[in-house]
Design an enzyme around this catalytic site. Structure first.
Site: not given
Ligand SMILES: NC(=O)c1ccc[n+]([C@@H]2O[C@H](COP(=O)([O-])OP(=O)(O)OC[C@H]3O[C@@H](n4cnc5c(N)ncnc54)[C@H](O)[C@@H]3O)[C@@H](O)[C@H]2O)c1
Length: 247
Positions: A82, A84, A107, A109-110, A142-143, A146, A152-153
């Site tokens: 997930g 992006t 994806a 966005n899931f 977004h927040h 980000k 990505g969406t």
């Molecule tokens: N595809 C989707 O539906 C979707 C939805 C929401 C967010 N996202 C994306 O997902 C990602 C994470 O979002 P979030 O809101 O959880 O972010 P976040 O910053 O709250 O959490 C990310 C976590 O990953 C950890 N991390 C960093 N490097 C790491 C590594 N090498 N190995 C393991 N853990 C590691 C961090 O310590 C943190 O706890 C972002 O890229 C965001 O844009 C995608």
């Protein structure tokens, strides 16, 4: 189904919570979150430990996603991604997964709702290709934490439009409007999980397609659904495959 969560931030925690909610209905260990990996224990998790799970779900950051995907490929563990903001390497990783019998699903966005929004967006762009009087613009909010812009969406929706609308050739991420460029406006505001607009406007009217996420539950539920769908498959997939939509 044994699951590794790679990244235990906002999304990792939301997935864990939804898995526990679903287990209350589906059976105690239907979604067994047996491995939680974050930055503080990543170096201590071995390939053998990762190989104990049926599927890994990766939500970390634009800078760490590719390394984690390669780690799962190397361990032969199906991976649902997930994160992006790294998608310049997407095609290469998809081709690698297909050629080497790995299981990979990305994806941007899931959320099921957003994937319905994507499907309508593709249909609308196809119709609008015949109606040059409409110009199109996209916006995403977004927040403030980000890291990537456009989201990505928004990028996924923009590429779907570019494939279908002959009068737009590329996208940009500034507010400068040009006839052949699809502008994506990115705004950052506190506590917004994600809002996306696709707006077609002519001199006489306006059509807006809007998706507003109220919270992260939709992303988390979709990621679990995708994990279940992927676990016994080989190749490279997207949420369109899970839902049986067009691409
Ligand atoms: N595809 C989707 O539906 C979707 C939805 C929401 C967010 N996202 C994306 O997902 C990602 C994470 O979002 P979030 O809101 O959880 O972010 P976040 O910053 O709250 O959490 C990310 C976590 O990953 C950890 N991390 C960093 N490097 C790491 C590594 N090498 N190995 C393991 N853990 C590691 C961090 O310590 C943190 O706890 C972002 O890229 C965001 O844009 C995608």
């Amino acid at each position: 189904m044994k699951i590794a969560l790679i990244g235990y931030g906002k999304m990792g925690k939301a997935i864990h919570e939804i898995a526990q909610e679903k287990n209350a209905r589906l059976g105690k260990n239907h979604y067994d979150i047996s491995l939680i990996i974050d930055i503080d224990n990543r170096a201590t998790v071995t390939k053998e430990m990762l190989q104990q799970v049926d599927v890994a779900i990766e939500f970390t950051s634009p800078h760490t996603a590719v390394d984690n995907i390669r780690w799962c490929f190397d361990a032969d563990v199906p991976v649902v991604v997930g994160s992006t903001g790294w998608t310049e390497q997407l095609v290469e990783l998809q081709q690698y997964a297909i050629a080497n019998n790995k299981s990979f699903l990305f994806a941007p966005n899931f959320s099921i709702g957003v994937n319905i929004f994507f499907e309508i967006n593709r249909y609308l762009a196809q119709i609008m290709n015949q109606h040059e009087e409409y110009d199109v613009i996209m916006e995403e909010i977004h927040h403030t934490e980000k890291k990537d812009a456009p989201s990505g969406t928004a990028l996924h929706a923009a590429l779907d439009v570019l494939k279908r609308l002959d009068r737009k050739s590329i996208w940009n991420n500034d507010e400068e409007r040009k006839k052949d460029i699809l502008t994506i406006v990115s705004k950052r505001e506190p506590d917004v999980p994600g809002t996306h607009y696709v707006t077609y406007e002519s001199d006489i009217d306006k059509i807006e397609l809007i998706h507003t996420a109220h919270n992260r539950k939709g992303f988390a539920g979709g990621a679990l659904l995708a994990a279940e769908w992927l676990k016994d498959k080989k190749g490279a997939y997207s949420m369109e495959d899970v839902l049986g939509f067009t691409k």
